[in-house]
Scaffold this active site. Structure first.
Site, PDB file in Angstrom:
ATOM      1  N   GLU A 127       0.649  -1.396   0.004  1.00  0.00           N
ATOM      2  CA  GLU A 127       0.320  -0.186  -0.366  1.00  0.00           C
ATOM      3  C   GLU A 127       0.654   1.399  -0.524  1.00  0.00           C
ATOM      4  O   GLU A 127       2.188   1.112   0.259  1.00  0.00           O
ATOM      5  CB  GLU A 127      -0.597  -0.028   1.157  1.00  0.00           C
ATOM      6  CG  GLU A 127      -2.388  -0.887   0.805  1.00  0.00           C
ATOM      7  CD  GLU A 127      -3.052  -1.374   2.476  1.00  0.00           C
ATOM      8  OE1 GLU A 127      -3.458  -0.386   3.558  1.00  0.00           O
ATOM      9  OE2 GLU A 127      -4.587  -1.904   1.963  1.00  0.00           O
ATOM     10  N   ARG A 163      -0.352   9.197   1.415  1.00  0.00           N
ATOM     11  CA  ARG A 163      -1.669   9.512   1.547  1.00  0.00           C
ATOM     12  C   ARG A 163      -2.312  11.234   1.331  1.00  0.00           C
ATOM     13  O   ARG A 163      -3.185  11.761   0.829  1.00  0.00           O
ATOM     14  CB  ARG A 163      -2.461   8.731   2.984  1.00  0.00           C
ATOM     15  CG  ARG A 163      -4.264   8.506   2.590  1.00  0.00           C
ATOM     16  CD  ARG A 163      -5.048   7.781   3.581  1.00  0.00           C
ATOM     17  NE  ARG A 163      -4.876   6.051   2.888  1.00  0.00           N
ATOM     18  CZ  ARG A 163      -4.872   5.501   3.847  1.00  0.00           C
ATOM     19  NH1 ARG A 163      -5.633   5.677   4.813  1.00  0.00           N
ATOM     20  NH2 ARG A 163      -4.794   4.483   3.827  1.00  0.00           N
ATOM     21  N   HIS A 168     -11.576   9.909   6.557  1.00  0.00           N
ATOM     22  CA  HIS A 168     -11.593   8.633   6.241  1.00  0.00           C
ATOM     23  C   HIS A 168     -11.142   8.289   8.157  1.00  0.00           C
ATOM     24  O   HIS A 168     -11.840   7.552   9.140  1.00  0.00           O
ATOM     25  CB  HIS A 168     -10.488   8.741   5.413  1.00  0.00           C
ATOM     26  CG  HIS A 168      -9.856   6.869   5.466  1.00  0.00           C
ATOM     27  ND1 HIS A 168     -10.873   5.854   4.704  1.00  0.00           N
ATOM     28  CD2 HIS A 168      -9.207   5.677   6.222  1.00  0.00           C
ATOM     29  CE1 HIS A 168     -10.484   4.971   5.134  1.00  0.00           C
ATOM     30  NE2 HIS A 168      -9.456   4.671   5.600  1.00  0.00           N
ATOM     31  N   SER A 193      -3.484   1.514  11.147  1.00  0.00           N
ATOM     32  CA  SER A 193      -4.692   1.878  12.154  1.00  0.00           C
ATOM     33  C   SER A 193      -5.638   0.434  13.718  1.00  0.00           C
ATOM     34  O   SER A 193      -5.425   0.019  13.849  1.00  0.00           O
ATOM     35  CB  SER A 193      -6.016   2.481  11.756  1.00  0.00           C
ATOM     36  OG  SER A 193      -6.457   1.827  13.000  1.00  0.00           O
TER      37      SER A 193
HETATM   38  P1  FAD Z   1     -14.648   0.980  15.359  1.00  0.00           P
HETATM   39  O1  FAD Z   1     -14.506  -0.448  14.925  1.00  0.00           O
HETATM   40  O2  FAD Z   1     -14.734   2.471  15.140  1.00  0.00           O
HETATM   41  O3  FAD Z   1     -15.270   0.932  16.790  1.00  0.00           O
HETATM   42  C1  FAD Z   1     -16.158   1.494  17.386  1.00  0.00           C
HETATM   43  C2  FAD Z   1     -17.565   1.285  18.562  1.00  0.00           C
HETATM   44  O4  FAD Z   1     -17.258   2.132  19.629  1.00  0.00           O
HETATM   45  C3  FAD Z   1     -18.652   0.911  17.346  1.00  0.00           C
HETATM   46  O5  FAD Z   1     -19.077  -0.191  17.875  1.00  0.00           O
HETATM   47  C4  FAD Z   1     -18.862   1.644  18.219  1.00  0.00           C
HETATM   48  O6  FAD Z   1     -20.588   1.547  17.885  1.00  0.00           O
HETATM   49  C5  FAD Z   1     -18.763   2.114  19.664  1.00  0.00           C
HETATM   50  N1  FAD Z   1     -19.691   3.163  19.808  1.00  0.00           N
HETATM   51  C6  FAD Z   1     -18.912   4.434  19.861  1.00  0.00           C
HETATM   52  N2  FAD Z   1     -19.413   5.976  20.754  1.00  0.00           N
HETATM   53  C7  FAD Z   1     -20.109   4.494  21.602  1.00  0.00           C
HETATM   54  C8  FAD Z   1     -20.902   5.590  22.625  1.00  0.00           C
HETATM   55  N3  FAD Z   1     -21.175   6.367  23.112  1.00  0.00           N
HETATM   56  N4  FAD Z   1     -21.555   4.183  23.276  1.00  0.00           N
HETATM   57  C9  FAD Z   1     -21.382   2.980  22.968  1.00  0.00           C
HETATM   58  N5  FAD Z   1     -20.833   2.897  21.851  1.00  0.00           N
HETATM   59  C10 FAD Z   1     -20.079   3.274  21.339  1.00  0.00           C
HETATM   60  N6  FAD Z   1      -7.367   0.831   9.061  1.00  0.00           N
HETATM   61  C11 FAD Z   1      -6.505  -0.180   8.851  1.00  0.00           C
HETATM   62  O7  FAD Z   1      -5.074  -0.142   9.755  1.00  0.00           O
HETATM   63  N7  FAD Z   1      -6.472  -1.270   7.356  1.00  0.00           N
HETATM   64  C12 FAD Z   1      -8.120  -0.784   6.570  1.00  0.00           C
HETATM   65  O8  FAD Z   1      -7.045  -1.622   5.776  1.00  0.00           O
HETATM   66  C13 FAD Z   1      -8.212   0.113   6.883  1.00  0.00           C
HETATM   67  N8  FAD Z   1     -10.068   0.615   5.719  1.00  0.00           N
HETATM   68  C14 FAD Z   1     -10.561   1.245   6.693  1.00  0.00           C
HETATM   69  C15 FAD Z   1     -11.884   1.193   5.315  1.00  0.00           C
HETATM   70  C16 FAD Z   1     -12.931   1.723   5.144  1.00  0.00           C
HETATM   71  C17 FAD Z   1     -14.290   2.316   4.557  1.00  0.00           C
HETATM   72  C18 FAD Z   1     -12.853   2.525   7.032  1.00  0.00           C
HETATM   73  C19 FAD Z   1     -13.779   3.680   7.317  1.00  0.00           C
HETATM   74  C20 FAD Z   1     -11.836   2.363   7.796  1.00  0.00           C
HETATM   75  C21 FAD Z   1     -10.477   1.449   7.316  1.00  0.00           C
HETATM   76  N9  FAD Z   1      -9.875   1.649   8.068  1.00  0.00           N
HETATM   77  C22 FAD Z   1      -8.444   1.106   7.883  1.00  0.00           C
HETATM   78  C23 FAD Z   1      -9.911   2.078  10.077  1.00  0.00           C
HETATM   79  C24 FAD Z   1      -9.840   1.527  10.702  1.00  0.00           C
HETATM   80  O9  FAD Z   1     -10.927   0.341  10.339  1.00  0.00           O
HETATM   81  C25 FAD Z   1     -10.342   1.991  12.207  1.00  0.00           C
HETATM   82  O10 FAD Z   1      -9.745   3.396  12.573  1.00  0.00           O
HETATM   83  C26 FAD Z   1     -10.930   0.671  13.377  1.00  0.00           C
HETATM   84  O11 FAD Z   1     -11.476  -0.166  12.597  1.00  0.00           O
HETATM   85  C27 FAD Z   1     -11.040   1.328  14.175  1.00  0.00           C
HETATM   86  O12 FAD Z   1     -11.582   0.519  15.091  1.00  0.00           O
HETATM   87  P2  FAD Z   1     -12.061   1.308  16.255  1.00  0.00           P
HETATM   88  O13 FAD Z   1     -12.274  -0.439  17.504  1.00  0.00           O
HETATM   89  O14 FAD Z   1     -11.206   2.137  17.129  1.00  0.00           O
HETATM   90  O15 FAD Z   1     -12.918   1.435  16.056  1.00  0.00           O
HETATM   91  C1  SIN Z   2      -7.564   1.080   1.656  1.00  0.00           C
HETATM   92  O1  SIN Z   2      -7.469   0.042   2.280  1.00  0.00           O
HETATM   93  O2  SIN Z   2      -7.525   2.242   1.346  1.00  0.00           O
HETATM   94  C2  SIN Z   2      -7.946   1.938   3.554  1.00  0.00           C
HETATM   95  C3  SIN Z   2      -6.341   1.469   4.835  1.00  0.00           C
HETATM   96  C4  SIN Z   2      -6.363   2.349   5.600  1.00  0.00           C
HETATM   97  O3  SIN Z   2      -7.276   2.903   5.449  1.00  0.00           O
HETATM   98  O4  SIN Z   2      -5.737   1.700   6.589  1.00  0.00           O
END
Ligand code: FAD
Ligand code: SIN
Length: 540
Positions: free
Chosen positions: A120, A285, A346, A386
């Site tokens: 990537e 990026r 994003h 991430s």
């Molecule tokens: P999240 O997965 O967002 O989970 C947050 C949780 O908290 C959810 O369940 C939500 O409902 C809950 N929540 C929030 N507020 C409250 C509240 N007040 N009360 C109760 N529950 C609450 N990163 C990579 O490293 N590789 C990738 O390929 C990649 N691709 C991506 C593609 C997309 C489309 C997106 C949007 C992001 C991508 N990212 C990627 C970024 C990565 O997915 C996120 O940064 C990571 O998954 C965040 O995980 P998390 O557990 O911190 O939060």
């Molecule tokens: C992607 O697949 O382009 C997202 C990867 C990332 O947000 O780390």
């Protein structure tokens, strides 16, 4: 009001929250048990939609090394990454990812059953693990949800929104108040440890790759509780979200498609990335985002295009089944047609300031995943770092709790009582009508137009004024009617923190691009702020 107590409460069921729950349950003695609270159905999260993959500096990948990953991360982070954090996360990736596999996560393998690594942007070698082709997040999320659901020691509250943290006069977190959207009931939960795993902020912007729940709740909860917040101006915009008229929640076209050879082109099919960076499509990026945005502005286009037709048809189908399907649903055959793409909000590099163990400035309050700012990503996150940060920090937080006495508090002080009292039913609970979706749209427009990819003192000052006005239009100071109102309240708080922090940083660095301060300062400092006597205050 209902009352309960738990040794540990985790807020959020993305990859950070789920994995933390499993590791804590496995490793820590919990006299009062563990609770996972999530505002929607279990698993609904940003994590579910992650595509490209997860960085894994794996021992079996002979082309890779932690030194190389550390160097790539720091370069992409434009000088703001914390070396020790980067090193720690990189060095622990092999152990933690192997542990994740023991919880049932299956990464893609080749015909010899060896892990396959993709490339990537801004990575110097192929080191990104993926699952289900381009459904990495979904595959990990589903595997972890299954384990959590099977584990009778982990209690789950779905459709339950955390609305306020309980912090006493000695700055110790002693629990939280939650609101159940189905029963419309509030509950006070006492806990010796609260872990924020509440994800990102994409919904603050008009165009985003993030799902509906990414409203920055954990950031607002922590800020309102007096925690120190870090680098709030750093919002990452992804360069290639599918640009379909009328769709503001934009489906992501993974960077991995460029990693496999796709090119960015204008409406005439002419490549342009060579004008912006020697690494062209695989530049960091923030660079690719500004290039796309600039092409769109200069040529008055709503989008540019991604040309993936140079990738063999069979490979496209195998590596990118989700993207192929989504594009086909919109009449785009990615093996023949150009894909219309444009930038979208994003990822959030800023967050609740933590160390690598997830500890915040408030005792008993931890933050992990996207809501935390560990210093890994600096001013611009390297792709796929991430998910790695989510799992390494979740693993670490469990390790820290192992050595603690997790006794739920016996006494509460007047500060906590005051918070709880606010949520008890009163005669004033008469709802007035608020059109939340109109207010939300207004805020998203303000953030996109004035706190977006290109910023200036003028645009940011305008944003601060407009957010203040919106705040006064929203007549809910404590108690809200429903989840959407709580989310909007949090969005206003976080929007103000982002705009104010962006105004305060008088330089351009990584994803923070100031038209009036185009240069990068020699001195590289984090910006930290907190709530002091009710007001936003910058701290050293
Ligand atoms: P999240 O997965 O967002 O989970 C947050 C949780 O908290 C959810 O369940 C939500 O409902 C809950 N929540 C929030 N507020 C409250 C509240 N007040 N009360 C109760 N529950 C609450 N990163 C990579 O490293 N590789 C990738 O390929 C990649 N691709 C991506 C593609 C997309 C489309 C997106 C949007 C992001 C991508 N990212 C990627 C970024 C990565 O997915 C996120 O940064 C990571 O998954 C965040 O995980 P998390 O557990 O911190 O939060
Ligand atoms: C992607 O697949 O382009 C997202 C990867 C990332 O947000 O780390």
């Amino acid at each position: 009001m209902k009352y309960s107590k738990y040794s540990t409460v985790i807020i959020g069921s993305g990859i950070a929250g789920l994995y933390a729950a499993l590791k804590i349950e496995q490793q820590v003695a919990l006299p009062d048990g563990i609770l996972l609270v999530t505002k929607s159905q279990l698993g609904e999260s940003n994590s579910m939609y992650a595509q490209g993959g997860m960085v894994g500096v794996m021992k079996e990948n002979k082309n890779d090394s932690t030194a190389s990953h550390i160097s790539d991360t720091i370069k992409a982070g434009a000088g703001l990454s914390e070396f020790n954090t980067v090193k720690f996360i990189s060095e622990n990736s092999d152990t933690v990812i192997k542990d994740l596999m023991r919880f049932g996560v299956e990464f893609d393998r080749n015909e010899n059953n060896e892990l396959t690594f993709t490339l990537e942007a801004a990575h110097s070698v192929n080191r990104v693990l993926h699952a289900g082709g381009d459904a990495t997040g979904r595959m990990i999320e589903l595997a972890l949800c299954k384990k959590v659901q099977e584990n009778s020691n982990i209690e789950i509250y779905e459709n339950t929104t955390a609305v306020e943290l309980l912090v006493n006069s000695e700055k110790q977190c002693r629990g939280l108040v939650v609101f159940n959207e189905i029963t419309q009931e509030y509950e006070t939960i006492y806990a010796s440890v609260v872990i924020l795993a509440t994800g990102g902020i994409g919904q603050l912007y008009k165009y985003t790759t993030n799902p509906i729940g990414a409203t920055g709740d954990g950031l607002a909860l922590a800020y309102n509780a007096g925690a120190v917040m870090q680098d709030m101006e750093f919002v990452q915009f992804h360069p290639t979200a599918l640009a379909i008229d009328g769709e503001e929640n934009r489906f992501l076209i993974s960077e991995a498609v460029r990693g496999e050879g796709a090119k960015l082109v204008d409406a005439d099919g002419v490549e342009f990335m060579h004008k912006y960076h020697e690494m062209k499509e695989l530049a960091p990026r923030d660079v690719v985002t500004r290039a796309n945005f600039n092409e769109m502005l200069e040529k008055h286009l709503n989008n540019v295009y991604l040309n993936a037709t140079c990738i063999p048809k069979e490979k496209l189908a195998k590596r990118f089944p989700t993207i192929s399907k989504k594009c086909a649903e919109n009449g785009i055959d990615i093996s023949k047609d150009f894909i219309p793409v444009a930038p979208a909000a994003h990822y959030f590099m800023g967050g609740v300031k933590t160390n690598i163990k997830g500890e915040t400035s408030i005792q008993g309050l931890y933050a992990i995943g996207e809501t935390a700012s560990t210093g890994l990503h600096g001013a611009n996150r390297l792709a796929s770092n991430s998910l790695l940060e989510c799992v390494v920090c979740a693993y670490e937080v469990a390790d820290v709790l192992r050595n603690m006495q997790l006794k739920t508090p016996k006494q509460i002080d007047s500060d906590i009582k005051k918070v709880i009292d606010k949520y008890n039913p009163t005669d004033d609970d008469i709802p007035d009508d608020i059109d939340i979706s109109a207010l939300k749209q207004e805020l998203q427009n303000i953030m996109w137009d004035y706190v977006g990819i290109l910023r200036s003192g003028k645009s940011l000052t305008t944003a601060v004024e407009k957010i203040k006005n919106l705040k006064s239009d929203f007549a809910r100071h404590t108690k809200c009617l429903n989840r959407a109102e709580y989310e909007f309240k949090n969005m206003l708080t976080v929007a103000m923190l982002i705009a104010t922090s962006a105004l305060n940083r008088k330089e351009s660095r990584g994803a923070h691009c100031r038209l009036d301060y185009p240069d990068t300062n020699e001195e590289c400092i984090h910006s930290c702020l907190t709530k002091r006597e009710g007001e936003l205050s910058f701290v050293n």
